[in-house]
Design a protein around this motif. Structure first.
Motif, short mmCIF file in Angstrom:
data_model
loop_
_atom_site.label_atom_id
_atom_site.label_comp_id
_atom_site.label_asym_id
_atom_site.label_seq_id
_atom_site.Cartn_x
_atom_site.Cartn_y
_atom_site.Cartn_z
N ASN A 49 0.89 -1.11 0.00
CA ASN A 49 -0.13 0.05 -0.14
C ASN A 49 0.99 1.34 0.08
OD1 ASN A 49 -1.76 1.92 0.44
ND2 ASN A 49 -3.07 0.94 1.82
N LEU A 50 1.02 1.98 -1.26
CA LEU A 50 2.03 3.09 -1.31
C LEU A 50 1.46 4.26 -0.54
CD1 LEU A 50 4.27 3.93 -2.87
CD2 LEU A 50 2.96 4.94 -4.56
N VAL A 51 0.08 4.25 0.05
CA VAL A 51 -0.34 5.35 0.86
C VAL A 51 0.33 5.16 2.36
CG1 VAL A 51 -2.29 6.30 1.90
CG2 VAL A 51 -2.47 5.67 -0.59
N GLU A 52 0.39 3.68 2.51
CA GLU A 52 0.95 3.60 4.03
C GLU A 52 2.41 3.78 3.84
OE1 GLU A 52 -0.38 -0.50 5.19
OE2 GLU A 52 -2.21 -0.07 5.12
N MET A 53 3.34 3.52 2.91
CA MET A 53 4.51 3.55 2.70
C MET A 53 4.93 5.08 2.80
SD MET A 53 6.74 2.39 -0.42
CE MET A 53 8.33 3.29 -0.80
N LEU A 61 0.25 15.11 -2.84
CA LEU A 61 1.66 14.47 -3.16
C LEU A 61 1.18 12.95 -3.40
CD1 LEU A 61 4.69 14.54 -3.54
CD2 LEU A 61 4.90 14.17 -1.08
N ILE A 62 0.49 12.36 -2.50
CA ILE A 62 0.11 10.95 -2.66
C ILE A 62 -0.45 10.80 -4.07
CG2 ILE A 62 -1.00 8.68 -1.77
CD1 ILE A 62 -0.39 10.01 0.85
N ASP A 63 -1.42 11.52 -4.33
CA ASP A 63 -2.22 11.65 -5.44
C ASP A 63 -1.26 11.50 -6.54
OD1 ASP A 63 -4.87 11.31 -7.17
OD2 ASP A 63 -4.25 13.28 -7.55
N LEU A 64 -0.34 12.34 -6.73
CA LEU A 64 0.55 12.86 -7.72
C LEU A 64 1.62 11.43 -7.87
CD1 LEU A 64 1.97 14.89 -9.74
CD2 LEU A 64 3.41 15.61 -8.03
N VAL A 65 2.02 11.00 -7.02
CA VAL A 65 2.91 10.09 -7.00
C VAL A 65 2.16 8.86 -7.70
CG1 VAL A 65 4.26 8.22 -5.78
CG2 VAL A 65 4.57 10.62 -5.28
N LEU A 66 1.17 8.45 -7.01
CA LEU A 66 0.02 7.36 -7.56
C LEU A 66 -0.18 7.43 -9.00
CD1 LEU A 66 -2.23 6.67 -4.61
CD2 LEU A 66 -0.31 5.14 -5.54
N ARG A 67 -0.54 8.81 -9.45
CA ARG A 67 -0.96 8.99 -11.04
C ARG A 67 0.50 8.77 -11.73
NH1 ARG A 67 -5.59 12.03 -12.19
NH2 ARG A 67 -6.94 12.28 -10.02
#
Length: 70
Positions: A49-53, A61-67
């Protein structure tokens, strides 16, 4: 660095441990090319889970990285 590695294979493994192993449909030809270049198949990694990482990071920032990683 998001995926630091001490070589190409190590870096690929770090990425797979986070994102999971892509299907052939997601990365056409990648799995076969990997097998040819490294004489092994990509391991089947579930990913994490990248959000947990990225715990504590701003939601934008999390949204940007996931996209960017898709």
């Amino acid at each position: 660095d998001l995926f630091p590695g001490d070589g190409q294979l190590n870096q690929i493994m770090r990425i797979l441990n986070v994102l999971g192993t892509p299907s052939e449909d997601e990365c056409k030809g990648l799995l076969e090319k990997f097998k040819q270049n490294y004489n092994m198949e990509l391991p089947n990694c579930k990913g994490c889970n990248l959000v947990e990482m990225m715990n504590g990071a701003d939601d934008l920032l999390i949204d940007l990285v996931l996209r960017m990683l898709r």
